[in-house]
Design a protein around this motif. Structure first.
Motif, short mmCIF file in Angstrom:
data_model
loop_
_atom_site.label_atom_id
_atom_site.label_comp_id
_atom_site.label_asym_id
_atom_site.label_seq_id
_atom_site.Cartn_x
_atom_site.Cartn_y
_atom_site.Cartn_z
N ILE A 381 4.23 3.21 -6.01
CA ILE A 381 2.93 3.16 -5.31
C ILE A 381 2.19 4.49 -5.32
CG2 ILE A 381 3.77 1.33 -3.80
CD1 ILE A 381 4.08 3.40 -1.60
N LYS A 412 -3.06 5.67 3.36
CA LYS A 412 -3.36 4.25 3.20
C LYS A 412 -2.42 3.61 2.20
CE LYS A 412 -7.16 1.05 2.12
NZ LYS A 412 -8.58 0.93 1.76
N VAL A 413 -2.15 4.33 1.10
CA VAL A 413 -1.25 3.79 0.07
C VAL A 413 0.15 3.55 0.66
CG1 VAL A 413 -0.06 4.35 -2.08
CG2 VAL A 413 -2.50 4.81 -1.86
N ASN A 415 0.98 3.12 3.87
CA ASN A 415 0.98 2.09 4.92
C ASN A 415 0.91 0.68 4.36
OD1 ASN A 415 1.25 3.90 7.02
ND2 ASN A 415 -0.95 4.17 7.28
N THR A 416 0.36 0.56 3.14
CA THR A 416 0.29 -0.78 2.53
C THR A 416 1.62 -1.18 1.91
OG1 THR A 416 -0.51 0.17 0.46
CG2 THR A 416 -2.18 -0.56 2.06
N SER A 417 2.59 -0.27 1.87
CA SER A 417 3.89 -0.59 1.29
C SER A 417 4.66 -1.55 2.20
CB SER A 417 4.70 0.70 1.10
OG SER A 417 6.04 0.40 0.77
N ALA A 418 5.48 -2.36 1.60
CA ALA A 418 6.32 -3.30 2.38
C ALA A 418 7.50 -2.60 3.04
CB ALA A 418 6.83 -4.41 1.46
N GLU A 421 5.59 2.38 7.19
CA GLU A 421 4.52 2.19 8.17
C GLU A 421 4.35 3.47 8.97
OE1 GLU A 421 5.76 -0.90 10.79
OE2 GLU A 421 7.48 0.22 11.56
N LYS A 445 10.13 0.52 7.69
CA LYS A 445 10.04 -0.79 8.32
C LYS A 445 11.41 -1.43 8.43
CE LYS A 445 5.33 -2.00 6.89
NZ LYS A 445 4.50 -2.96 6.13
#
Length: 449
Positions: A381, A412-413, A415-418, A421, A445
């Protein structure tokens, strides 16, 4: 053959007295003191490996104390004709009336490993299994290459364990058999000294430190709360005091002062021969090679013990017969149930330990895979030309540091990861000639609290 010594009779005033004044004495009616009765021969093997000397000491023990009756020494005995020093020993023992008394042999320090185990809560009947369970970790040899023996230290939870190579024990046993000397035990200095200090019902202070250099090397013995029994060959007594964690003000004393005899170690070994039932049953000699003391020498102490037990039983019989009968029934039921309860508790403890180990291994495997997945995710990512010079991964968080051409989009990059966070900069990004230097911390997470 180099042979020196004497076979002095009791009337000669040879050394060997009751416990020294700094040993706490037993009460006047202590049973153990009145059972201290007999005669025996102790043999200390000492000196460099391969050139050990043999120091023989004979003692006479009575409730009033112990007395050395005679002693002699054979230098480098293993290279002397066994028949010669065996004949000297036989004449020595015969002259003192100890021809049939089997000897207790103190093995050389370099052939014996001693360890003290703390086994709280382990019943006497389970001690052998508990010691065997830990035995492999107490010595560097193969399982079938050693003889071992153990003894509980008084009523404490500590157990003294002695280990010796089979080859060494068998070699010494063969030499004594060739010389025609009957043996009762092969023991170690720690067990012999511990027993000798308590033979007459007394006990040394809670903290003590003693030394002996009669064999040419500095032999150190001590007792403390940290080390119930400490026995070693050290170059400096201060090392022993530090190891035992005793009060620095305690003055080390020669072992001969504690024993009331010098040399002290063959004397302590002789006491084990004279009163085997009053000393630690730590014996490295195979059972088939042992010779027991004559039962006749125990006739008087056994009779005295029986009288004392009869008197004690009379005083204990004051309660009514019914109460005693009821108590006996309760004790019988408790004794019947206790082994099963003890076994059940031990099984529960073993099962819990196995569960903890399994969970630890599972967590380790899961964590390793999770960390690798996270590294793969970061590689995927983070936009080029972003590169990292620091990646710190913990079970709950990950910290990243590196350089990029645009720092703001990174949060942002991430935080969009699975897998990540709540990412945030740890300090403002710094502008450089090549781009922006950043440091980011993000939560993982699904991390366990």
């Amino acid at each position: 053959m180099s042979l020196s010594g004497n076979a002095a009779q009791d009337a000669s005033g040879a050394a060997g007295l009751p416990p020294a004044d700094h040993v706490r004495r037993a009460g006047p009616f202590a049973l153990k003191k009145w059972l201290a009765f007999g005669g025996g021969v102790g043999i200390q093997l000492s000196g460099p490996k391969g050139a050990e000397s043999l120091h023989v000491c004979a003692v006479r023990v009575r409730p009033s104390g112990a007395r050395v009756r005679g002693e002699f020494k054979v230098e480098d005995f293993a290279h002397q004709p066994a028949g010669e020093w065996g004949a000297s020993y036989e004449a020595f023992a015969k002259k003192l009336g100890l021809k049939d008394a089997p000897a207790a042999v103190l093995l050389p320090r370099h052939d014996v490993i001693t360890r003290t185990l703390a086994l709280p809560g382990v019943a006497d009947k389970d001690l052998d299994s508990a010691v065997r369970f830990q035995l492999d970790g107490l010595h560097p040899y193969g399982e079938d290459d050693v003889y071992f023996s153990w003894a509980r230290l008084g009523k404490s939870s500590s157990v003294l364990v002695a280990i010796a190579r089979r080859e060494a024990v068998d070699r010494y046993a063969a030499l004594f058999a060739e010389a025609g000397i009957k043996l009762a035990a092969f023991t170690c200095s720690a067990a012999a000294i511990y027993s000798a200090l308590r033979l007459f019902g007394g006990a040394p202070p809670a903290e003590m430190l003693a030394w002996d250099d009669a064999s040419g090397a500095l032999e150190v013995y001590g007792e403390s709360a940290a080390k119930p029994v400490f026995s070693a060959s050290l170059p400096d007594l201060r090392l022993a005091a530090a190891e035992m964690r005793i009060d620095p003000a305690i003055e080390p004393r020669p072992l001969g002062e504690w024993m009331g005899a010098s040399p002290a170690l063959p004397f302590a070994s002789a006491l084990s021969s004279a009163c085997p039932r009053l000393t630690l049953p730590l014996n490295l000699l195979p059972a088939e090679r042992r010779v027991s003391n004559s039962a006749l020498r125990w006739a008087i102490p056994t009779a005295l013990g029986a009288v004392l037990l009869f008197l004690a039983g009379g005083f204990a019989a004051l309660p009514s017969y019914e109460r005693r009968h009821y108590a006996a029934q309760l004790e019988s039921q408790i004794a019947e149930v206790s082994p099963r309860a003890t076994r059940s508790n031990q099984l529960d403890k073993d099962a819990a330990a196995l569960r903890r180990r399994t969970e630890l291994l599972d967590d380790f495997r899961r964590q390793s895979k999770s960390d690798i997945d996270l590294l793969a995710e970061l590689t995927k990512i983070l936009p080029p030309p972003t590169w990292l010079n620091l990646t710190e991964i913990s079970p709950k968080q990950v910290s990243l540091a590196g350089e990029t051409d645009q720092a703001e989009p990174l949060l942002k990059v991430l935080n969009t990861s699975a897998l990540l966070e709540a990412s945030e900069f740890q300090g403002a990004p710094t502008r450089t000639a090549a781009g922006w230097v950043f440091r980011i911390r993000a939560n993982r997470k699904g991390a366990r609290p």
